[in-house]
Design an enzyme around this catalytic site. Sequence first.
Site, mmCIF file in Angstrom:
data_model
loop_
_atom_site.group_PDB
_atom_site.id
_atom_site.type_symbol
_atom_site.label_atom_id
_atom_site.label_comp_id
_atom_site.label_asym_id
_atom_site.label_seq_id
_atom_site.Cartn_x
_atom_site.Cartn_y
_atom_site.Cartn_z
ATOM 1 N N ILE A 1 -1.615 -1.153 8.302
ATOM 2 C CA ILE A 1 -0.763 -0.002 8.697
ATOM 3 C C ILE A 1 0.664 -0.349 8.479
ATOM 4 O O ILE A 1 1.201 -1.563 8.347
ATOM 5 C CB ILE A 1 -0.711 0.175 10.419
ATOM 6 N N ALA B 1 -0.478 10.895 13.635
ATOM 7 C CA ALA B 1 -0.695 12.128 12.707
ATOM 8 C C ALA B 1 -1.671 11.259 11.677
ATOM 9 O O ALA B 1 -2.757 11.885 11.307
ATOM 10 C CB ALA B 1 0.705 12.716 12.183
ATOM 11 N N SER B 2 -1.152 10.015 11.318
ATOM 12 C CA SER B 2 -2.222 9.617 10.194
ATOM 13 C C SER B 2 -3.331 9.199 10.724
ATOM 14 O O SER B 2 -4.452 9.213 9.801
ATOM 15 C CB SER B 2 -1.050 8.200 9.635
ATOM 16 N N LYS B 3 -3.494 8.747 11.960
ATOM 17 C CA LYS B 3 -4.789 8.282 12.305
ATOM 18 C C LYS B 3 -5.870 9.366 12.584
ATOM 19 O O LYS B 3 -6.928 9.497 12.316
ATOM 20 C CB LYS B 3 -4.612 7.592 13.700
ATOM 21 N N SER C 1 -7.581 4.240 15.824
ATOM 22 C CA SER C 1 -6.901 3.868 17.346
ATOM 23 C C SER C 1 -7.269 5.167 18.056
ATOM 24 O O SER C 1 -7.614 6.381 17.646
ATOM 25 C CB SER C 1 -5.259 3.886 16.694
ATOM 26 N N MET D 1 0.624 -1.252 -0.011
ATOM 27 C CA MET D 1 -0.076 -0.181 0.140
ATOM 28 C C MET D 1 0.903 1.301 0.093
ATOM 29 O O MET D 1 0.402 2.413 0.241
ATOM 30 C CB MET D 1 -0.951 -0.097 1.088
ATOM 31 N N TYR E 1 2.656 7.954 13.351
ATOM 32 C CA TYR E 1 1.233 7.003 13.499
ATOM 33 C C TYR E 1 0.084 7.702 13.974
ATOM 34 O O TYR E 1 -1.050 7.808 13.247
ATOM 35 C CB TYR E 1 1.544 5.877 14.447
ATOM 36 N N THR F 1 2.188 -7.754 16.882
ATOM 37 C CA THR F 1 2.944 -6.594 16.255
ATOM 38 C C THR F 1 2.773 -5.706 17.470
ATOM 39 O O THR F 1 3.674 -5.107 17.927
ATOM 40 C CB THR F 1 2.461 -5.983 15.203
ATOM 41 N N THR G 1 -2.443 -8.234 19.469
ATOM 42 C CA THR G 1 -1.708 -8.717 18.175
ATOM 43 C C THR G 1 -0.428 -8.763 18.554
ATOM 44 O O THR G 1 0.239 -8.081 19.417
ATOM 45 C CB THR G 1 -2.058 -7.869 17.043
HETATM 46 N N1 LIG Z 1 -3.144 -3.800 17.742
HETATM 47 C C1 LIG Z 1 -3.232 -2.812 18.449
HETATM 48 O O1 LIG Z 1 -3.015 -2.816 19.675
HETATM 49 C C2 LIG Z 1 -3.991 -1.540 17.828
HETATM 50 C C3 LIG Z 1 -4.352 -0.488 18.418
HETATM 51 C C4 LIG Z 1 -5.190 0.591 17.804
HETATM 52 C C5 LIG Z 1 -5.388 0.361 16.456
HETATM 53 N N2 LIG Z 1 -4.922 -0.283 15.951
HETATM 54 C C6 LIG Z 1 -5.222 -0.565 14.547
HETATM 55 O O2 LIG Z 1 -5.778 -1.985 14.078
HETATM 56 C C7 LIG Z 1 -5.339 -2.241 12.623
HETATM 57 C C8 LIG Z 1 -4.754 -3.550 12.717
HETATM 58 O O3 LIG Z 1 -3.441 -3.393 13.616
HETATM 59 P P1 LIG Z 1 -2.955 -5.003 14.092
HETATM 60 O O4 LIG Z 1 -2.051 -4.602 15.316
HETATM 61 O O5 LIG Z 1 -3.603 -6.169 13.843
HETATM 62 O O6 LIG Z 1 -1.724 -4.896 12.728
HETATM 63 P P2 LIG Z 1 -0.600 -6.079 12.541
HETATM 64 O O7 LIG Z 1 -0.727 -7.165 13.153
HETATM 65 O O8 LIG Z 1 0.893 -5.508 12.359
HETATM 66 O O9 LIG Z 1 -1.052 -6.295 11.008
HETATM 67 C C9 LIG Z 1 -0.741 -5.252 9.920
HETATM 68 C C10 LIG Z 1 -1.179 -5.645 8.420
HETATM 69 O O10 LIG Z 1 -0.881 -4.831 7.624
HETATM 70 C C11 LIG Z 1 -0.147 -5.329 6.755
HETATM 71 N N3 LIG Z 1 0.718 -4.360 6.195
HETATM 72 C C12 LIG Z 1 1.944 -3.666 6.664
HETATM 73 N N4 LIG Z 1 2.625 -3.034 5.882
HETATM 74 C C13 LIG Z 1 2.035 -2.970 4.685
HETATM 75 C C14 LIG Z 1 2.149 -2.358 3.507
HETATM 76 N N5 LIG Z 1 3.407 -1.437 3.093
HETATM 77 N N6 LIG Z 1 1.219 -2.643 2.564
HETATM 78 C C15 LIG Z 1 0.215 -3.284 2.705
HETATM 79 N N7 LIG Z 1 -0.377 -4.055 3.737
HETATM 80 C C16 LIG Z 1 0.625 -3.839 4.757
HETATM 81 C C17 LIG Z 1 0.519 -6.347 7.212
HETATM 82 O O11 LIG Z 1 1.169 -7.453 6.522
HETATM 83 P P3 LIG Z 1 2.456 -7.637 5.509
HETATM 84 O O12 LIG Z 1 3.422 -7.407 6.505
HETATM 85 O O13 LIG Z 1 2.312 -8.888 5.014
HETATM 86 O O14 LIG Z 1 2.452 -6.374 4.499
HETATM 87 C C18 LIG Z 1 -0.503 -6.976 8.220
HETATM 88 O O15 LIG Z 1 -1.425 -7.819 7.435
HETATM 89 C C19 LIG Z 1 -4.420 -0.984 12.328
HETATM 90 O O16 LIG Z 1 -4.943 0.200 11.712
HETATM 91 C C20 LIG Z 1 -3.814 -0.415 13.713
HETATM 92 O O17 LIG Z 1 -3.649 1.081 13.550
HETATM 93 C C21 LIG Z 1 -4.244 -1.657 16.447
#
Ligand SMILES: NC(=O)c1ccc[n+]([C@@H]2O[C@H](COP(=O)([O-])OP(=O)(O)OC[C@H]3O[C@@H](n4cnc5c(N)ncnc54)[C@H](OP(=O)(O)O)[C@@H]3O)[C@@H](O)[C@H]2O)c1
Length: 380
Positions: A209, A273-275, A258, A181, A271, A310, A308
């Site tokens: 992200i 800023a983007s949100k 977020s 992306m 991060y 990450t 998660t």
């Molecule tokens: N986990 C939290 O605590 C938390 C808190 C608040 C908000 N959120 C939001 O929830 C959402 C998901 O978070 P998560 O923790 O599930 O994240 P995650 O486990 O790190 O997953 C991120 C996903 O994005 C993909 N990705 C990364 N870079 C990319 C790129 N350049 N192009 C396309 N895809 C890309 C990754 O796959 P690849 O690496 O294979 O590309 C992966 O599938 C995000 O929007 C995050 O801001 C999460």
Amino acid sequence: MRFRTRNPLSLPSGSSWPPTFPSPSSYFCSTLGRACITGSYTILSAAGAVGSSSSPHCHGVKSTPGLNTTYFRLPHGTPGLLGPSISLMAFMKKYLPPILGFFLAYYYYSANEEFRPEMLQGKKVIVTGASKGIGEQMAYHLAKMGAHVVVTARSKETLKKVVSHCLELGAASAHYIAGSMENMTFAEQFVAQAGKLMGGLDMLILNHITNTSMNLFSGDIHLVHRSMEVNFLSYVVLSVAALPMLKQSNGSIVVVSSKAGKMAIPLVAPYSASKFALDGFFSSIRMEHSVTKVNVSITLCILGLINTDTAMKAVSGIINTDASPKEECALEIIKGGALRQEEVYYDNSVWTYLLLGNPGRKILEFLSLRSYSLDKFINN
Ligand SMILES: NC(=O)c1ccc[n+]([C@@H]2O[C@H](COP(=O)([O-])OP(=O)(O)OC[C@H]3O[C@@H](n4cnc5c(N)ncnc54)[C@H](OP(=O)(O)O)[C@@H]3O)[C@@H](O)[C@H]2O)c1
């Protein structure tokens, strides 16, 4: 309580625009600890009344150093707040209950809507960032509900596994398209390909992200660029590409954000800023959809810490708080999208919804529309 949704100001279908609000002859806008009401002002401090002004405009919240300053516009002919017959308390008594009642009514109205998994049966759904974490879990929920899914991320091998598990779980169909992306051409073409694979689109879930670690901002402009491009700009490109299909299906856009997109959090400035940008852009588009009667809902999801891999790695040794389960989080995001909620709050603390829900902002957004001439944009 971990999760609340709300849809406080969406108009029931058939409502007129601009909407009419039960008309108090004065109106207000507020920020924490301060209020601003335009017109002929009476100025109050936290300690009591301190003076008055008659400026016709109030473009922002004015404050006296050390004081919380409040400006009120009162109905013509009403004695000022310093006058004998009206006080701040009287004003609050008169106008606060109807305003609160209005919001509670909307809250309960939206809370009464029931989610049923069949709502997703046969629906055509895109999930981005679905190779792991919350996105992966959303793909599995959708599969169990019998939806068609197209998932994307960069890593082909993990996407393949997600797709085959989706098929085992009962997805109507499941495909993946791998790509980054960071590449806006890929983002645009991805939507077109996914639409072809499924024969249309009902729901676009924007969730990916770019990799982010928690650090003091060191001046790394590349990281700011990458965060804005991957976390924000690609969301805009994807939704623009998807809108024609979503208009046809009266579909939904679900934007995963977020707490860092609603409040200041240290160590994640790019991060965050983007949100925040997602909120500004998609909330504005939601208003435009409402004005122009585009029946494509936009759901902004405000998440706290989710367990998660990450996130757990990123916060390790930095944040000491319980993380909520990604499986439940994924389900609540889908529910919010299916119910066409404006916002979904999912966190381990009820305070998040209560304090970040910000009814003051909603009231102000609602009232500010009254000063716009939007007729020429309607039915264009
Ligand atoms: N986990 C939290 O605590 C938390 C808190 C608040 C908000 N959120 C939001 O929830 C959402 C998901 O978070 P998560 O923790 O599930 O994240 P995650 O486990 O790190 O997953 C991120 C996903 O994005 C993909 N990705 C990364 N870079 C990319 C790129 N350049 N192009 C396309 N895809 C890309 C990754 O796959 P690849 O690496 O294979 O590309 C992966 O599938 C995000 O929007 C995050 O801001 C999460």
